[in-house]
Motif scaffolding. Structure first.
Motif, PDB file in Angstrom:
ATOM      1  N   TRP A   1      57.539  32.139  -7.728  1.00  0.00           N
ATOM      2  CA  TRP A   1      58.891  32.263  -7.181  1.00  0.00           C
ATOM      3  C   TRP A   1      58.932  32.021  -5.673  1.00  0.00           C
ATOM      4  O   TRP A   1      59.954  32.233  -5.030  1.00  0.00           O
ATOM      5  N   GLY A   2      57.811  31.559  -5.099  1.00  0.00           N
ATOM      6  CA  GLY A   2      57.818  31.143  -3.707  1.00  0.00           C
ATOM      7  C   GLY A   2      57.793  32.269  -2.688  1.00  0.00           C
ATOM      8  O   GLY A   2      57.696  33.448  -3.013  1.00  0.00           O
ATOM      9  N   ALA A   3      57.855  31.861  -1.389  1.00  0.00           N
ATOM     10  CA  ALA A   3      57.942  32.782  -0.237  1.00  0.00           C
ATOM     11  C   ALA A   3      56.801  33.790  -0.218  1.00  0.00           C
ATOM     12  O   ALA A   3      57.015  34.978   0.041  1.00  0.00           O
ATOM     13  N   GLU A   4      55.590  33.327  -0.439  1.00  0.00           N
ATOM     14  CA  GLU A   4      54.442  34.234  -0.501  1.00  0.00           C
ATOM     15  C   GLU A   4      54.263  35.027   0.787  1.00  0.00           C
ATOM     16  O   GLU A   4      53.797  36.168   0.758  1.00  0.00           O
ATOM     17  N   ASN A   5      54.598  34.423   1.925  1.00  0.00           N
ATOM     18  CA  ASN A   5      54.374  35.076   3.208  1.00  0.00           C
ATOM     19  C   ASN A   5      55.555  35.926   3.664  1.00  0.00           C
ATOM     20  O   ASN A   5      55.534  36.434   4.787  1.00  0.00           O
ATOM     21  N   ASP A   6      56.543  36.065   2.813  1.00  0.00           N
ATOM     22  CA  ASP A   6      57.762  36.780   3.185  1.00  0.00           C
ATOM     23  C   ASP A   6      57.947  38.003   2.285  1.00  0.00           C
ATOM     24  O   ASP A   6      57.580  37.963   1.099  1.00  0.00           O
ATOM     25  N   PRO A   7      58.507  39.086   2.794  1.00  0.00           N
ATOM     26  CA  PRO A   7      58.732  40.259   1.939  1.00  0.00           C
ATOM     27  C   PRO A   7      59.637  39.963   0.747  1.00  0.00           C
ATOM     28  O   PRO A   7      59.541  40.616  -0.286  1.00  0.00           O
TER      29      PRO A   7
ATOM     30  N   SER B   1      46.146  38.335   2.663  1.00  0.00           N
ATOM     31  CA  SER B   1      46.894  38.882   3.805  1.00  0.00           C
ATOM     32  C   SER B   1      48.397  38.905   3.569  1.00  0.00           C
ATOM     33  O   SER B   1      49.134  39.527   4.344  1.00  0.00           O
ATOM     34  N   THR B   2      48.867  38.270   2.515  1.00  0.00           N
ATOM     35  CA  THR B   2      50.308  38.130   2.310  1.00  0.00           C
ATOM     36  C   THR B   2      50.921  39.355   1.648  1.00  0.00           C
ATOM     37  O   THR B   2      50.259  40.077   0.899  1.00  0.00           O
ATOM     38  N   PRO B   3      52.210  39.565   1.873  1.00  0.00           N
ATOM     39  CA  PRO B   3      52.875  40.669   1.173  1.00  0.00           C
ATOM     40  C   PRO B   3      52.922  40.460  -0.339  1.00  0.00           C
ATOM     41  O   PRO B   3      52.937  41.440  -1.092  1.00  0.00           O
ATOM     42  N   THR B   4      52.926  39.214  -0.792  1.00  0.00           N
ATOM     43  CA  THR B   4      52.957  38.964  -2.236  1.00  0.00           C
ATOM     44  C   THR B   4      51.669  39.426  -2.899  1.00  0.00           C
ATOM     45  O   THR B   4      51.695  40.009  -3.987  1.00  0.00           O
ATOM     46  N   PHE B   5      50.536  39.180  -2.266  1.00  0.00           N
ATOM     47  CA  PHE B   5      49.264  39.677  -2.800  1.00  0.00           C
ATOM     48  C   PHE B   5      49.296  41.206  -2.896  1.00  0.00           C
ATOM     49  O   PHE B   5      48.886  41.792  -3.907  1.00  0.00           O
ATOM     50  N   LYS B   6      49.821  41.845  -1.876  1.00  0.00           N
ATOM     51  CA  LYS B   6      49.874  43.310  -1.866  1.00  0.00           C
ATOM     52  C   LYS B   6      50.866  43.844  -2.896  1.00  0.00           C
ATOM     53  O   LYS B   6      50.656  44.927  -3.469  1.00  0.00           O
TER      54      LYS B   6
ATOM     55  N   ALA C   1      57.231  45.163   6.660  1.00  0.00           N
ATOM     56  CA  ALA C   1      56.269  44.902   7.728  1.00  0.00           C
ATOM     57  C   ALA C   1      54.887  44.560   7.180  1.00  0.00           C
ATOM     58  O   ALA C   1      53.919  44.463   7.942  1.00  0.00           O
ATOM     59  N   ASN C   2      54.789  44.392   5.862  1.00  0.00           N
ATOM     60  CA  ASN C   2      53.540  43.996   5.205  1.00  0.00           C
ATOM     61  C   ASN C   2      52.465  45.081   5.302  1.00  0.00           C
ATOM     62  O   ASN C   2      51.281  44.795   5.470  1.00  0.00           O
TER      63      ASN C   2
END
Length: 548
Positions: free
Chosen positions: A393-399, A429-434, A513-514
């Motif tokens: 669904w994209g935007a891996e680096n965005d909340p 490091s991305t919020p999506t991974f977390k 804030a990740n």
């Protein structure tokens, strides 16, 4: 019209609730309603490293994608197809099957099961002397082309030179597949299965359990135009799966065959041939659909055909990507505009909502997981697992990408999907991974979301979604609350019925804030917990079972 509505929604600040304080939300949870197991295989990934698999506590690791359609295990090479100038490319090591073997080993060492793609296209990559790269569209042989590999000017893109307006010419035709490939068939691929069993044992003994029947075969005419310029007819793919399944099961009767691995919406209804020729006739004629399929959509037709031949396919699989711009690798900045974020908040409904019309060219009710379950109930063997083996669904680096991924994991469990593998694995490091860790390893000790889904209802899942489950290991109830709004706090009441619990509640939160961290403990009793969640956050509440 759909784009206009999104823009108005963003301008008026109505969808995210940012024009005023967010309305309070009550999450109604009932531990006796909607109970069913959550299959842990829904939390799979693709091409994850051993370290990533461990950090995600991931149960599946898929080796797939366009390149694997042409994997030559004997030369340990693959063609990079339309992804990169149709070059047959060597893997670092020359030993037979070493790329796949390293993949299997990495998965097994990390506690994940590997899923391997078996080529069916009919050609696999070959290399030149000293493992040299070979191009399908040599400039020296086929003439000037629109673009060439900047590192090898003999490797063209297969399109004619640019015209005076700067547009690429037509697709080159008549190239010789033998330039960069060798012919392949089910007998040849069976030798690879034999190698895998010899090295890792049969599936029942810890070997490879899942074999995927190629990758997005209906669009070979686009991704692999150098070897399959005509879209495959329905009968071609049907027969290739039958042949390969028989070869696999002759060596390993318990191995699982996964198909059809199709790319998305059009491929659910139309064969590759139909997808290719329909634009040429103004979408007035679909020869396979109207002919051999007898008006039956493509995947249901395949399932009906395969059923007449026993049970050659063990897992029914598709791919799905939202088509409204949520996932756009070529323009990542477009993934995080306000209208796109708001659409992303809504478009996960395509996985489950029978009334949601896709806000894209699809312009139809996708209802994907119930649709797939309907296929097996009416066209194949009831109870056959269904899988979504590619999605993003994209935007891996965005909340916003993180809240979407958390929403998707919750939907998979709530809807009873059997397997899923995300394309691919986000950077740690991305919020999506977390967000993925919130379900599988929120505390760094392998602790997980519950394993029995229960009912959790919210008034508007486009703003705030919630999922609840019971956890067998400690009897706790786990509740994932996902705040999708783009700003502002939301007061939330968890209203719990038919669960005897009280005491100290643990909570973990991923913020915009990740940061993923444990919150201070809180106390609950009387079936209710009052909390406040910030915008673009994912919070897991662990409600303890009452003890005597």
């Amino acid at each position: 019209m759909k784009v206009w509505l999104s823009a108005v929604c963003a301008a008026a600040l109505l969808c995210s609730g940012t024009a005023h304080a967010n309305d309070a939300v009550t999450v109604k949870i009932n531990a006796l309603i909607g109970r069913h197991p959550i299959n842990p295989l829904i939390y799979g990934v693709a091409f994850a490293t051993p370290a990533e698999l461990k950090a995600l506590n991931a149960p599946l690791n898929r080796s797939g994608g366009n390149n694997m359609s042409t994997y030559n295990w004997k030369q340990n090479a693959q063609n990079l197809d339309a992804d990169y100038f149709y070059e047959s490319y060597p893997q670092p090591k020359a030993g037979k099957g070493q790329e796949a073997d390293a993949f299997v080993q990495g998965a097994k060492l990390s506690g994940a099961q590997p899923m391997l793609t078996v080529p069916l296209i009919g050609w696999v990559a070959k290399l030149g002397p000293n493992r040299a790269i070979l191009p399908s569209f040599s400039v020296k042989k086929y003439g000037a082309q629109c673009a060439v590999d900047p590192f090898d000017h003999d490797a063209g893109d297969g399109l004619g030179p640019k015209n005076s307006k700067g547009n690429c010419g037509p697709q080159l035709t008549g190239n010789d597949p033998n330039d960069a490939y060798v012919a392949d068939n089910a007998n040849a691929e069976q030798s690879w299965i034999s190698h895998l069993i010899g090295k890792w044992g049969p599936s029942a003994g810890g070997g490879v359990s899942y074999y995927l029947m190629d990758n997005e075969p209906s669009i070979w005419y686009s991704t692999h135009v150098d070897v399959h310029p005509v879209g495959p007819h329905a009968t071609e793919y049907r027969d290739k799966v039958l042949a390969m399944s028989a070869k696999i099961k002759a060596l390993d009767a318990h191995a699982k065959v996964v198909a059809p691995e199709e790319w998305g919406w059009e491929a659910y209804a139309y064969s590759g041939y139909d997808q290719q020729v329909a634009p040429e006739n103004g979408y007035t004629s679909f020869p396979d659909h109207q002919g051999v399929q007898g008006g039956v959509d493509y995947i249901p037709w395949l399932l009906q055909q395969w059923k007449t031949h026993g049970h050659p396919v063990d897992v029914v699989s598709v791919h799905f990507y939202p088509q409204g711009g949520e996932f756009n690798e070529s323009d990542p900045a477009s993934e995080v505009t306000t209208p796109t974020k708001l659409m992303r908040n809504r478009s996960t409904r395509q996985l489950w909502d029978p009334n949601y019309v896709s806000e894209s060219w699809i312009d139809d009710k996708v209802n994907l997981i119930p649709r797939m379950k309907g296929w097996i109930a009416s066209d194949y063997y009831a109870g056959t697992p269904v899988a979504i083996t590619e999605y993003n669904w994209g935007a891996e680096n965005d909340p916003n990408g993180a809240t979407a991924q958390a929403d998707i994991y919750g939907i998979f469990g709530q809807q009873g999907l059997d397997m899923a593998t995300r394309w691919t694995t986000p950077d740690p490091s991305t919020p999506t991974f977390k967000a993925m860790q919130m379900y599988r390893n929120y505390d760094g000790n392998g602790s997980t979301f519950g394993d029995t889904s229960i009912s959790a209802k919210v008034p508007n899942p486009d703003n705030l979604s919630a999922f609840a489950a019971l956890r067998a290991s400690d009897g706790a109830m786990t509740v994932m609350v996902i705040s999708k709004v783009l700003s502002g706090n939301t007061d939330v009441k968890l209203n719990v019925e038919n669960f005897a619990g009280s005491g100290s509640v643990k909570a973990y939160r991923l913020t915009a804030a990740n940061k993923l961290a444990q919150l201070p403990p809180m106390t609950w009793a009387g079936g209710a917990l009052h909390v406040t969640v910030p915008a673009e956050s994912v919070t897991l509440y662990i409600l303890p079972k009452q003890t005597d």
